[in-house]
Design an enzyme around this catalytic site. Structure first.
Site, mmCIF file in Angstrom:
data_model
loop_
_atom_site.group_PDB
_atom_site.id
_atom_site.type_symbol
_atom_site.label_atom_id
_atom_site.label_comp_id
_atom_site.label_asym_id
_atom_site.label_seq_id
_atom_site.Cartn_x
_atom_site.Cartn_y
_atom_site.Cartn_z
ATOM 1 N N CYS A 76 0.819 -1.214 0.000
ATOM 2 C CA CYS A 76 0.000 0.000 0.000
ATOM 3 C C CYS A 76 0.850 1.260 0.000
ATOM 4 O O CYS A 76 0.322 2.361 -0.135
ATOM 5 C CB CYS A 76 -0.942 0.000 1.193
ATOM 6 S SG CYS A 76 -1.970 -1.476 1.227
ATOM 7 N N HIS A 128 -9.337 3.514 -1.638
ATOM 8 C CA HIS A 128 -7.984 2.995 -1.461
ATOM 9 C C HIS A 128 -7.558 2.144 -2.659
ATOM 10 O O HIS A 128 -7.511 0.923 -2.570
ATOM 11 C CB HIS A 128 -7.941 2.189 -0.145
ATOM 12 C CG HIS A 128 -6.596 1.650 0.211
ATOM 13 N ND1 HIS A 128 -5.420 2.191 -0.247
ATOM 14 C CD2 HIS A 128 -6.230 0.609 1.010
ATOM 15 C CE1 HIS A 128 -4.388 1.502 0.246
ATOM 16 N NE2 HIS A 128 -4.857 0.528 1.004
#
Lengths: 380, 139
Positions: A80, A324
């Site tokens: 991420c 996200h």
């Protein structure tokens, strides 16, 4: 050594994009950043492209799409933190004197990759026994509640805050404010976390153009902001079990960034932090030293992290509200910092902010606290 | 016989399963500084010594934290309890929790290693994995 100036930013709408792919999204963000910088695209000397699940040579596909194929190009995977790591590598090319104009892009078309709970890599021993990312953060939430007396209702105030901010962000995945009751009545994912506590599966991309002092003097037209620090750390192996309600990895990364920027946590005016889950925002801001350990849930209750609060956290809506798209996330955070510092954040504008901080933290492997962590500090 | 229902370890090297139906989670202990690690490592993260021995960990530990997982990958039937157990060698290991109702699970509970059926290999042979269950002594 030259400073690094961010002189152009671009970002697609975050959400579900069934009719485009990660190349289309990355190209759109890159073209917007070039237009925003107001430069001839031929000035760009190198490119760094972050993504996680988009396959080989993602960056080459984007550059080919916009006519820039041929540049030095590095594809970056760091879970991420991939997009944020791309920014860091791009900034190093400037600081090293190798390039004067570079671009970092982060992209992900996640809805075409999977649905449901993200897990560590299937080869990992913890994935083999059923670890999921929501499950891991849920366990940290369970322990935080026991250690610090946080209530389930206090935790719900974080998605309530972030989705209220997202409702003011035209590029956010979710545009609807929610209540504490909505959070508590949403589907259970991993106790105590529920659906509204989790960031969604999102498609999207973002891009930033960075310049050296020399190039900025020529091309920035006074609109540039400074990337005062861009720090990266990887998770260390625990020599003995340590508290899972505190983040030494986040603190180590932040400390490096504070030192490079010549500031302390008390100087930060607002922050975009990696709230992949509601509890994660708590762990991040306390790990960054922005709030004392154990104090954040009550600070949120008092409104201190609201856009008009003492230290706004995730004014963009964060990962929970804005969405996200893994590789896109870290770049989009910096886009938000830049737009806030330029005074271009519209209905979610923070007044008088001079120093913004972005934090990403991603990935999990057995025995390490976290995999990849980045902290970026952007100043006017 | 217990052995008749036991299959091979689902993760050889991480979980040792003996023919008498007993087993241990396996890891590394640093001969130089004494730090322990799960799973087996090539060098010590504490002192960087490569003088490591492979050891079986104790089968009894304490539950550090837990969650009931209600959404997972297709490989796992939900819901299941997931927890971290701290072992006396100084390692914290994640595993599913069995042998207790979800609502009775508590931080700090003494737990023990439990060898249990854990799916099948590619050819359909049963595999043995591990879960943690509340220690017999505390029941």
């Amino acid at each position: 050594m030259t400073q690094v100036h961010i002189t152009g930013v671009g970002m697609t709408r975050f959400g579900k994009h069934p009719d485009s792919d990660a190349t289309d999204l990355g190209a759109a963000a890159l073209l917007e950043a070039i237009a925003d910088a107001g430069i001839d695209a031929r000035l760009i000397e190198s490119a760094y492209v972050g993504h996680v699940f988009q396959g080989m040579v993602m960056g080459q596909r984007i550059l080919a799409q916009v006519g820039l194929a041929g540049l030095p190009l590095v594809n970056v995977e760091n879970a991420c933190s991939s997009g944020a790591t791309a920014i860091r590598e791009a900034s190093l090319a400037i600081r090293a004197g190798e390039n004067d104009v570079v671009v970092a892009v982060g992209t992900e078309h996640l809805t075409s990759q999977f649905a449901g709970a993200l897990t560590p890599d299937p080869s990992d021993p913890e994935a083999a026994i059923g670890a999921t990312m929501p499950g891991i953060y849920a366990m940290r939430a369970t322990r935080y509640m026991a250690d610090h007396g946080m209530t389930r209702e206090q935790l719900a105030l974080i998605p309530v805050k972030n989705k209220a901010n997202a409702a003011q962000n035209p590029l956010a995945h979710f545009r609807k404010a929610i209540t504490v009751e909505d959070v508590l009545e949403s589907r259970a994912v991993a106790d105590p976390l529920r659906l509204h506590d989790c960031s969604p599966v999102t498609d999207g991309a973002a891009a930033v153009i960075m310049m050296s002092d020399r190039a900025a003097a020529k091309y920035a037209n006074g609109r540039g902001v400074k990337l005062a620090a861009s720090s990266l750390r990887s998770g260390s192996v625990d020599v003995e079990p340590t508290s899972m309600t505190y983040e030494p990895l986040t603190w180590a990364t932040a400390l490096d960034a504070y030192e490079k920027a010549g500031i302390g946590p008390e100087d930060v005016d607002f922050a975009e932090v990696h709230d992949c889950f509601s509890i994660a925002e708590v762990l991040r801001v306390e790990g960054l030293g922005l709030f004392e350990q154990g104090s954040y849930p009550r600070a949120v209750e008092r409104g201190e992290a609201n856009i008009d609060g003492r230290l706004p956290v995730n004014p963009s809506g964060g990962l929970i509200g804005k969405g996200h798209p893994l590789g896109g996330t870290g770049v989009a955070q910096v886009v938000e910092l830049v737009r806030q510092l330029r005074g271009e954040a519209g209905d979610r504008q923070i007044e008088g902010a001079n120093i913004g901080l972005a934090h990403c933290r991603g990935g999990k492997a057995v025995g390490i606290e976290g995999a990849a962590c980045t902290v970026q500090i952007v100043t006017r | 016989m217990t052995t008749s229902v036991m299959g091979a370890s689902f993760r050889p090297g991480e979980l040792e399963v003996r023919s008498d139906g007993t087993g241990n989670l396996m890891g590394s202990r640093c001969r130089a500084c004494g730090a322990s690690f799960f799973p087996v490592r090539e060098a010590c993260a504490g002192c960087l010594s490569q003088d490591l021995e492979t050891i079986p960990f104790s089968t009894e530990g304490v539950l550090y934290t837990y969650s009931i997982v209600r959404q997972s990958t297709p490989a796992f039937e939900v819901p299941y309890a997931l927890g971290y157990v701290d072992f006396p060698e100084g390692v914290r290991i994640m595993g599913q929790i069995s042998g207790i109702d979800f609502e009775d699970i508590r931080i700090g509970m003494p737990m023990e290693l439990s060898l249990e059926p854990f799916g099948e290999d590619d050819e359909g042979h049963p595999l043995t994995g591990y879960r943690f269950r509340p220690s017999e002594v505390t029941k």
